[in-house]
Design an enzyme around this catalytic site. Sequence first.
Site: not given
Length: 399
Positions: A118, A206
């Site tokens: 991530y 993101e």
Amino acid sequence: MNIHEYQGKQILKSFGVNVQEGIVADTPEQAVEAAKQLKIDYNSDWVVIKAQIHAGGRGKGGGVKLAKNLEEVKQRATDIIGMQLVTPQTGPEGKLVSKILVAQDVYYPGASETKEFYISVLLDRAKGRNIIMYSTEGGMDIEEVAEHTPHLIFKEEIDPKVGLQGFQARKIAFKLGLSGGAHKEMVKFVTALYKAYDTTDSSMFEINPVLKTSDDKVIAVDAKVDIDENALYRHPDYAAMRDTAEEDPTEVEASASNLNFVNLDGNVGCMVNGAGLAMATMDIIKLAGGEPANFLDVGGTANATTVKAAFNIILKDPNVKAILINIFGGIVRCDRVAQGVIDAYQEIGNIPVPIICRLQGTNAEEAKKLIDESGLKVYSAIALKEAADLVTKVLAEQA
Ligand code: GDP
Ligand code: MN
């Protein structure tokens, strides 16, 4: 302003970030053509079909599906286009899928040697700095990682004077457990990602998951991008990426009238000048026993045109039982605003809910007089307490 995954990936690619290649399609036929074109450069014949909506968690909702051949591409595309996709982020009514991304399957061969991370870049408002937030636990809901294994989330603060430093990018690659070629690839990835975020005036990029492939490439598999609307005038090409079909229709109309508007669930509409006063007014509505139906900042000019646009937008909401106008006349004179309210009211005609109009500041007394003598169903107030009591009263009358 949010954009779609495929648009986010276009931006990333233009900054040199490796992305999972894909082609956007509106129909199953286009999807098949896209799949044919894609089987170029990766070792897999599979493709993945991904619903394009402005919400995450698509995988969980059935909006991300693998297809092993053209037959399956057509089938999956037919299933996904037109579906009402429900994900943990869409609410129970879901979102209509009108576009899909046909993308190369980057997980095979050697899926066991792949690793998902991530990585996001965002503005940390408390620190007043951009940060890179990253984790070894990619592919999952980051909120869940934060709750159960917060020690697996790392943050790197960026000094605005010097930007992202080489040692910081290397530290990130190292903490993600990478060495050799993959480490180098990750350093390049993070550096280009930060450049993309910074140059586009975004408030968030993101990437979840970032994939390390079996042959040590580092690839953005997903992209959630939020570009700062206040900077869009500098980026006409990104401004054109706006998809109003994904946005709340009332909010789209409000932004066309230059009103800062956010739809909420309550029963008291409000019309205020200034965001701070709007926040305070929402508190007052709650204290008075109501719930705000919206946030609405009419900005500096509260004239008949803006007031009328604001009325029309608030009245679209069937839950609205009363409207509280709370305007502070500092530069704008209260009597002018009062006249604007009266003119707008008369132009719209019969407004079905009571209006409480609190005007304070320059010429407040004159304003109150104008409202009181207008003969319209508008309650006037000068003190905030008075206005709050009137809200309580009109809600009680309707209960
Ligand atoms: P999200 O669910 O909206 O966050 O959509 P993502 O783009 O992140 O996709 C969801 C999940 O689908 C990812 O976490 C991956 O595990 C999986 N996925 C995405 N692309 C591929 C692919 O090319 N191959 C395989 N096998 N899985 C993929
Ligand atoms: Mn994702």
